[in-house]
Structure formats: C-alpha cells, structure tokens
Design a protein around this motif. Structure first.
Motif, PDB file in Angstrom:
ATOM      1  N   VAL A 200       0.817  -1.217   0.000  1.00  0.00           N
ATOM      2  CA  VAL A 200       0.000   0.000   0.000  1.00  0.00           C
ATOM      3  C   VAL A 200       0.852   1.268   0.000  1.00  0.00           C
ATOM      4  CG1 VAL A 200      -1.977  -1.113   1.089  1.00  0.00           C
ATOM      5  CG2 VAL A 200      -0.200  -0.094   2.528  1.00  0.00           C
ATOM      6  N   VAL A 201       1.968   1.266   0.712  1.00  0.00           N
ATOM      7  CA  VAL A 201       2.807   2.471   0.764  1.00  0.00           C
ATOM      8  C   VAL A 201       3.390   2.762  -0.615  1.00  0.00           C
ATOM      9  CG1 VAL A 201       4.920   3.469   1.700  1.00  0.00           C
ATOM     10  CG2 VAL A 201       3.359   2.215   3.201  1.00  0.00           C
ATOM     11  N   ALA A 202       3.999   1.754  -1.233  1.00  0.00           N
ATOM     12  CA  ALA A 202       4.586   1.948  -2.557  1.00  0.00           C
ATOM     13  C   ALA A 202       3.526   2.368  -3.570  1.00  0.00           C
ATOM     14  CB  ALA A 202       5.277   0.667  -3.019  1.00  0.00           C
ATOM     15  N   GLN A 203       2.330   1.794  -3.481  1.00  0.00           N
ATOM     16  CA  GLN A 203       1.280   2.118  -4.443  1.00  0.00           C
ATOM     17  C   GLN A 203       0.865   3.577  -4.360  1.00  0.00           C
ATOM     18  OE1 GLN A 203       0.402  -0.209  -6.814  1.00  0.00           O
ATOM     19  NE2 GLN A 203      -0.330   1.701  -7.727  1.00  0.00           N
ATOM     20  N   LYS A 204       0.824   4.117  -3.134  1.00  0.00           N
ATOM     21  CA  LYS A 204       0.485   5.533  -2.981  1.00  0.00           C
ATOM     22  C   LYS A 204       1.567   6.412  -3.614  1.00  0.00           C
ATOM     23  CE  LYS A 204      -2.540   5.346   1.054  1.00  0.00           C
ATOM     24  NZ  LYS A 204      -2.808   5.862   2.411  1.00  0.00           N
ATOM     25  N   PHE A 205       2.822   6.043  -3.409  1.00  0.00           N
ATOM     26  CA  PHE A 205       3.918   6.763  -4.059  1.00  0.00           C
ATOM     27  C   PHE A 205       3.737   6.735  -5.576  1.00  0.00           C
ATOM     28  CE2 PHE A 205       6.668   6.350  -0.227  1.00  0.00           C
ATOM     29  CZ  PHE A 205       7.235   7.612  -0.236  1.00  0.00           C
ATOM     30  N   LEU A 206       3.561   5.534  -6.112  1.00  0.00           N
ATOM     31  CA  LEU A 206       3.536   5.361  -7.563  1.00  0.00           C
ATOM     32  C   LEU A 206       2.318   6.026  -8.186  1.00  0.00           C
ATOM     33  CD1 LEU A 206       4.777   1.659  -7.666  1.00  0.00           C
ATOM     34  CD2 LEU A 206       6.101   3.734  -8.078  1.00  0.00           C
ATOM     35  N   ASP A 207       1.191   5.992  -7.498  1.00  0.00           N
ATOM     36  CA  ASP A 207      -0.006   6.684  -8.003  1.00  0.00           C
ATOM     37  C   ASP A 207       0.252   8.187  -8.087  1.00  0.00           C
ATOM     38  OD1 ASP A 207      -1.342   4.295  -8.159  1.00  0.00           O
ATOM     39  OD2 ASP A 207      -2.504   4.575  -6.312  1.00  0.00           O
ATOM     40  N   TYR A 208       0.931   8.716  -7.077  1.00  0.00           N
ATOM     41  CA  TYR A 208       1.226  10.151  -7.054  1.00  0.00           C
ATOM     42  C   TYR A 208       2.173  10.524  -8.193  1.00  0.00           C
ATOM     43  CZ  TYR A 208       2.661  14.730  -5.294  1.00  0.00           C
ATOM     44  OH  TYR A 208       2.911  16.074  -5.171  1.00  0.00           O
ATOM     45  N   PHE A 209       3.229   9.737  -8.384  1.00  0.00           N
ATOM     46  CA  PHE A 209       4.173  10.030  -9.453  1.00  0.00           C
ATOM     47  C   PHE A 209       3.517   9.923 -10.821  1.00  0.00           C
ATOM     48  CE2 PHE A 209       7.374   9.472  -6.157  1.00  0.00           C
ATOM     49  CZ  PHE A 209       8.300  10.425  -6.520  1.00  0.00           C
ATOM     50  N   ARG A 210       2.623   8.962 -10.977  1.00  0.00           N
ATOM     51  CA  ARG A 210       1.928   8.828 -12.256  1.00  0.00           C
ATOM     52  C   ARG A 210       1.032  10.038 -12.506  1.00  0.00           C
ATOM     53  NH1 ARG A 210      -0.449   4.551 -11.040  1.00  0.00           N
ATOM     54  NH2 ARG A 210       1.303   3.187 -11.518  1.00  0.00           N
ATOM     55  N   ALA A 211       0.320  10.477 -11.469  1.00  0.00           N
ATOM     56  CA  ALA A 211      -0.593  11.614 -11.618  1.00  0.00           C
ATOM     57  C   ALA A 211       0.167  12.913 -11.903  1.00  0.00           C
ATOM     58  CB  ALA A 211      -1.438  11.769 -10.361  1.00  0.00           C
ATOM     59  N   LYS A 212       1.373  13.054 -11.335  1.00  0.00           N
ATOM     60  CA  LYS A 212       2.161  14.285 -11.492  1.00  0.00           C
ATOM     61  C   LYS A 212       3.179  14.187 -12.626  1.00  0.00           C
ATOM     62  CE  LYS A 212       0.376  16.459  -7.917  1.00  0.00           C
ATOM     63  NZ  LYS A 212      -0.356  17.731  -8.062  1.00  0.00           N
ATOM     64  N   HIS A 213       3.130  13.103 -13.405  1.00  0.00           N
ATOM     65  CA  HIS A 213       4.047  12.888 -14.526  1.00  0.00           C
ATOM     66  C   HIS A 213       5.501  12.803 -14.060  1.00  0.00           C
ATOM     67  CE1 HIS A 213       0.600  13.670 -17.084  1.00  0.00           C
ATOM     68  NE2 HIS A 213       0.421  14.825 -16.465  1.00  0.00           N
ATOM     69  N   GLY A 214       5.696  12.094 -12.959  1.00  0.00           N
ATOM     70  CA  GLY A 214       7.039  11.858 -12.464  1.00  0.00           C
ATOM     71  C   GLY A 214       7.694  10.682 -13.161  1.00  0.00           C
ATOM     72  N   LEU A 215       8.932  10.395 -12.778  1.00  0.00           N
ATOM     73  CA  LEU A 215       9.716   9.364 -13.468  1.00  0.00           C
ATOM     74  C   LEU A 215       9.811   8.056 -12.706  1.00  0.00           C
ATOM     75  CD1 LEU A 215      12.708  11.563 -14.736  1.00  0.00           C
ATOM     76  CD2 LEU A 215      10.566  11.008 -15.913  1.00  0.00           C
ATOM     77  N   ILE A 216       9.581   8.072 -11.394  1.00  0.00           N
ATOM     78  CA  ILE A 216       9.756   6.863 -10.592  1.00  0.00           C
ATOM     79  C   ILE A 216       8.626   5.874 -10.852  1.00  0.00           C
ATOM     80  CG2 ILE A 216       9.878   5.949  -8.233  1.00  0.00           C
ATOM     81  CD1 ILE A 216      11.247   8.502  -7.383  1.00  0.00           C
TER      82      ILE A 216
END
Length: 323
Positions: A200-216
């Motif tokens: 769940v922690v990693a998924q929240k990170f990855l959802d945020y990066f996807r929404a903000k057009h990040g690279l991680i």
C-alpha cells in the motif's frame, strides 16, 4: 517544555532506550536514524538515503554501506534544462522530477538484519511513537518551514501536516504530528523492506508520481539495491584513515586535505595565522576542484580514487601553492 525544543533530543532518547533493552550499537543507530526521519523532516526522512560505516569488533572488518537515493531509470541528462538549454533550478529543486528513488529504509533494514540484535519492531517503535504523538517544533525546524513555506503550502499534503489552523506553517512550540508517517513505519515493522517498496505504501507513491508525470516507477522500487563497498584508506602522521568511498566524496576529500597538509608544520603556528588559513583554504580549493572534475557514482563513471588519494599527487598539488 522548553527542553523538548532542541532537535536531536528524541533521537538521543531512542538510542538510550534501545540500549537499555539490551540492544547493540547497530540497534541503537538504526533506531536513531528512524527517529531522525520523524524529528528532522527538513533534512532527512524515509524518502532520503544515507551512507554508513561500521567496524565490527569480532572480525575487525570495516564495512562501508551505500544506500543513497538513486536517479530513476527514466532519468535523462537534460531533464533539468529549459528549452533554450539553460538549467531550470525549479525543476531540480521543487518539481516532481527532483525526486530520487529512496534508499533509507532498504539500507537500515539490511544493516539491521546483518548486525542487529533486537527485533525490528522494538527498534522502530520509538519513531512510531514520536510520529503518532508529535513533538514541539524547535527553532531550526521552524526556520526551515518558513523558508520553504511557499512550496509546502502549495501542496495539500504539505498543508495538512506542516500548517496550523491559521493556514500558516507551524511555529516554534507548535505540535507536529505525523500520523501517516506512523502508519508507514508500521508497514515496515510488519513487512520489512516490502512494507515500503511494495504494497500500500509503494502504491500511494507510484499513483502520485503517475498523476504528477514523475519518473519513478514500480521497477525503480523493486530494483533498488543497497551497495556494500570497500572503504577508502589513507594515513596521516602514523594514523590510519578509513572513510566512505564514492559516490560519497567525503572520504576521498578528507584524505586529500590531510595529504596536502601533512608536511606543513601547522602546529608551530596559531591555527588562525595567515599561513594556516592560507594552506587550509588552498587544500580545500584543490580537493573541491578535483571533486567537480573527477568524483561521481562508481556504478556509472570511473573515479580515480587511488590517484586522488596518493601522497605523490598531494605533493604535486601542494607545490602549486604560492606562500
């Protein structure tokens, strides 16, 4: 209480608490680092990284552990440049592109698994307690929050954690509570490394990066590796120097500084004499010029460590300095 407004207080208490429970030095160090991730959000945290050196008494072996942040796999050489090719400081400091792949949790857990004595739950509990219950903001933290208030208040999550009811960032003496951070630490207790880099922690990170057009991406989290490196070594007036190797530049620099100054009898002069200041400044200038040219991550570039830390090279650089 005024005594609770000194940064580092809770980390020190955590270390003493862990030692009192029968923990060893590694347990205390890891507990301290997790607490600092709660106590000093302005300079360290679970999304950061670190370097660690440890001398094991039983074997006399010295370990150098590299768990610094890594550039995402999708990072590019020109990602912080404007269209005209000039650097954009905002992109490298405040944008989603400035985020590196976190290494702190992976590093601390790997070090604890290898050398720790107490269960991980005991070691992380002081940090969970501090995050859940909060602590009074101390002056240095208040100054950091004020200095970065514009970027903090522009983010909903930043406002929720670091702003008071008046809409301004927290002031000295205000209570800083970080309940989401406590929940994240609890996931690490339950699942170890996977509690941070998966689930769940990693998924929240990855959802945020996807929404903000990040690279991680998920691949970055899964692929993150802790590196156990060979220390850099030198000598100074009969003493051995053992320090952190690249990608840290610190160990190479310490040896360079001391090599540069080894044959100058600075103890005969006052440490604030013009000679001492001139030579110390020159040694720093010399080493930092080398840093800009030669130092980097050994996984990607060849760093001439032996050449930079050799006595012969230091003699050449010292000869360049006019008195």
């Amino acid at each position: 209480r005024s005594s609770d407004l000194r940064h580092g207080l809770f980390a020190t208490k955590a270390a003493r608490q862990i030692l009192a429970q029968g923990g060893n030095l590694i347990d205390a160090a890891v507990a301290t680092s997790f607490v600092l991730a709660v106590e000093r959000p302005q300079s360290t945290g679970l999304t950061g990284g670190g370097f660690f050196m440890y001398r094991e008494a039983s074997s006399q072996k010295i370990y150098a552990v590299d768990f610094r942040e890594r550039a995402p796999l999708q990072a590019t050489q020109k990602m912080f440049l404007k269209a005209d090719g000039t650097p954009d400081e905002n992109l490298s400091r405040d944008s989603i592109l400035s985020s590196g792949v976190p290494g702190l949790v992976a590093g601390l857990i790997e070090i604890h698994q290898r050398f720790g004595h107490l269960p991980l739950a005991n070691v992380i509990q002081p940090a969970i307690h501090l995050a859940e219950n909060g602590f009074p903001v101390y002056p240095q933290l208040a100054e950091a929050l004020t200095a970065r208030s514009q970027i903090i208040l522009s983010q909903p999550a930043g406002r929720a954690i670091f702003a008071g009811k008046d809409g301004h960032v927290l002031k000295v003496g205000d209570l800083l509570v970080q309940k989401d951070l406590a929940k994240t630490l609890q996931q690490v207790v339950k699942h170890g490394r996977s509690g941070f880099y998966q689930g769940v922690v990693a998924q929240k990170f990855l959802d945020y990066f996807r929404a903000k057009h990040g690279l991680i991406t998920k691949k970055d989290f899964i692929a993150y590796k802790v590196h156990w490196r060979e220390p850099v070594r030198g000598t100074f007036h009969g003493y051995d120097i053992v320090s952190m190797p690249p990608p840290s530049s610190g160990g190479v620099h310490v040896i360079q500084f001391l090599n540069f100054l080894e044959n100058d009898s600075l103890t005969k002069d006052d440490f604030l004499s013009s000679k001492a200041i001139h030579l110390a400044a020159s040694s720093l200038q010399s080493a930092f010029a080398d840093r800009a040219r030669y130092l980097g991550d050994p996984d990607f570039v060849s760093v001439p460590v032996h050449g930079l830390t050799s006595k012969a090279y230091a003699k050449e650089r010292r000869a360049e300095i006019s008195m």
